[in-house]
Scaffold this motif. Sequence first.
Motif, PDB file in Angstrom:
ATOM      1  N   CYS A 188      43.485  48.755  73.766  1.00 24.20           N
ATOM      2  CA  CYS A 188      41.954  48.402  73.872  1.00 24.20           C
ATOM      3  C   CYS A 188      41.431  46.990  73.847  1.00 24.20           C
ATOM      4  CB  CYS A 188      41.184  49.502  72.914  1.00 24.20           C
ATOM      5  SG  CYS A 188      41.680  51.365  73.259  1.00 24.20           S
ATOM      6  N   THR A 204      38.180  51.571  74.587  1.00 26.86           N
ATOM      7  CA  THR A 204      37.870  50.269  75.060  1.00 26.86           C
ATOM      8  C   THR A 204      36.547  49.921  75.207  1.00 26.86           C
ATOM      9  OG1 THR A 204      39.902  50.195  76.399  1.00 26.86           O
ATOM     10  CG2 THR A 204      38.228  48.381  76.965  1.00 26.86           C
ATOM     11  N   PHE A 241      47.319  52.105  70.681  1.00 33.19           N
ATOM     12  CA  PHE A 241      45.924  52.034  71.042  1.00 33.19           C
ATOM     13  C   PHE A 241      45.096  50.724  70.704  1.00 33.19           C
ATOM     14  CE2 PHE A 241      47.045  56.203  72.530  1.00 33.19           C
ATOM     15  CZ  PHE A 241      46.064  56.587  73.535  1.00 33.19           C
ATOM     16  N   TYR A 270      41.174  56.349  76.483  1.00 32.19           N
ATOM     17  CA  TYR A 270      41.617  54.820  76.360  1.00 32.19           C
ATOM     18  C   TYR A 270      40.280  53.987  76.929  1.00 32.19           C
ATOM     19  CZ  TYR A 270      43.701  50.249  77.861  1.00 32.19           C
ATOM     20  OH  TYR A 270      43.794  49.143  78.017  1.00 32.19           O
TER      21      TYR A 270
END
Length: 512
Positions: A347, A101, A343, A97
């Motif tokens: 992000c 990001t 996700f 993650y």
Amino acid sequence: MQKAPSNAKQISQTTFNMVTQMFGSCLLSYPFVCYKVGWVMAVILFVHSFVSMLVCMHYYIEACYYTRAISYKDLGVILLGKKFGVLLDVALVVSYYGFMTAYVIISSNGINNFALNYFKQTWNPYITKSVIAFGIMFPLSLLKSLKQISKISTVAGLIIFVFIFTVIVYFFIGVSNNGVLCTYDDGGISKSITSSYHAFPDKTSIMQFLWFVMYIPSTHSNFSAHPIVPRLLKELVGSYPQRKRLVKKSLYVSIFIGIIGFGSVGFMGAAMFGGDIKQSILKAFEPCKFVWINILSLFYAFVVIINFPLVLYPLKTSLVQTFGSQIETKKGYKMSILIDLIFTVLCLLLALFLETIVSIFGLFGSIAGFFYYFLMPIYCYIVNKKLHAQNIGLDDESVVPFEDELPIIQVQQNNAAQTFRPDGAAIEVAVEVTSDLGDNSRNDIVRVNNEAEKQNQKQTSVLPKVLDNPYKETPKDSKIIGITIICIYAAICIVGVVMNLQDVIDGFKTNK
């Protein structure tokens, strides 16, 4: 029969895969870390990173080898139970993650910078990040097959090496220009980016030590290639002991390349920019408006965009399996779409309000890194001798470690064929013998069968078995040393979480 690849070719391919796992967005942020802690502590951090990774990866590879684990999670389940396997999955999710990001942030900066310098357009970073996340990254993640993207990703590796060479070239350009990288106009005021690098940061001794500790997990992860090892042990060609040797040789070469790459970009980048260094070295280049850097920034943006679905794919595959399905099925694919969406949203939300990629790497590296980079590999060291004793048969050069690798021998007689496996079992199946099958073709079949029988006689099968708890019979000294090291890294990661969390909070305040 298809010729097996040579050891040299397998090592080169494996090394490339490991290097691409190491390099990426972390490479851009490393100069900021090197400058922030000063060159003395940066050298200590650097040496600690690759030495500790060499030691940890040695025992990790040994554990994957002796347990025949097919994934990192599988290794955790075998050694510490299903709950710890789930914990490793959670750690992987948290770690990835952070990386994903950073991909959104880096790609947005690269594209916005290119638009500003070449089209004189100032694009809203929030809109750019949203378009990248949902207009490019999310659709790419929906692809059922990533073969084409994987082929493109090999070009990404070349771009990373070009970037490393570029930093080295610009460093020496600055050196030849009396330490001045470039001069630029800032609101009518002429400014210069001049090289400088302090030995220690201008902070108290306690704060210097805390800064040093907080970056240990993130710098340690620079040389990591854990997820790929179990797959390599299963997919490389050769005897099982030979595969282990190939993986280790590839790792050593990869870490050596990593030392050159991270060392060059980290220390040269820190010295080249001095106090003007940014959390992404590409962003630090922006005032100079170098044409080549602007083009490279755009290429790097596409590198991380392509990496987003590639990183997410194995992660969502594991999550789908955790929920009792397979990604190839209709139900599993629908679940994967939901995971892609979650996700991408998470992000993007963090990327919209945070630009401090170093703090992101440090925070998520400290949280997930303890389990992923420290606890599990060090536990592998604790139980290493017992694992070796339990599975010493795997060290035989004739061993075939996985049942699906056993050769199938077909012997044709009249209108039937018998299929033999090494355990002696035979299954009769009907076959057709066509009338136009010449004598030469029949001789070829007999020759192939004879060669397969000879190969079969040389190979033995070591089928998976349930291991006894290796920790119980582990020597006391190994337990004391291992547990002590685990406790030290636990304390380090706690400091890393607290310090990096404070940086993240400050980043949110600054970005308001």
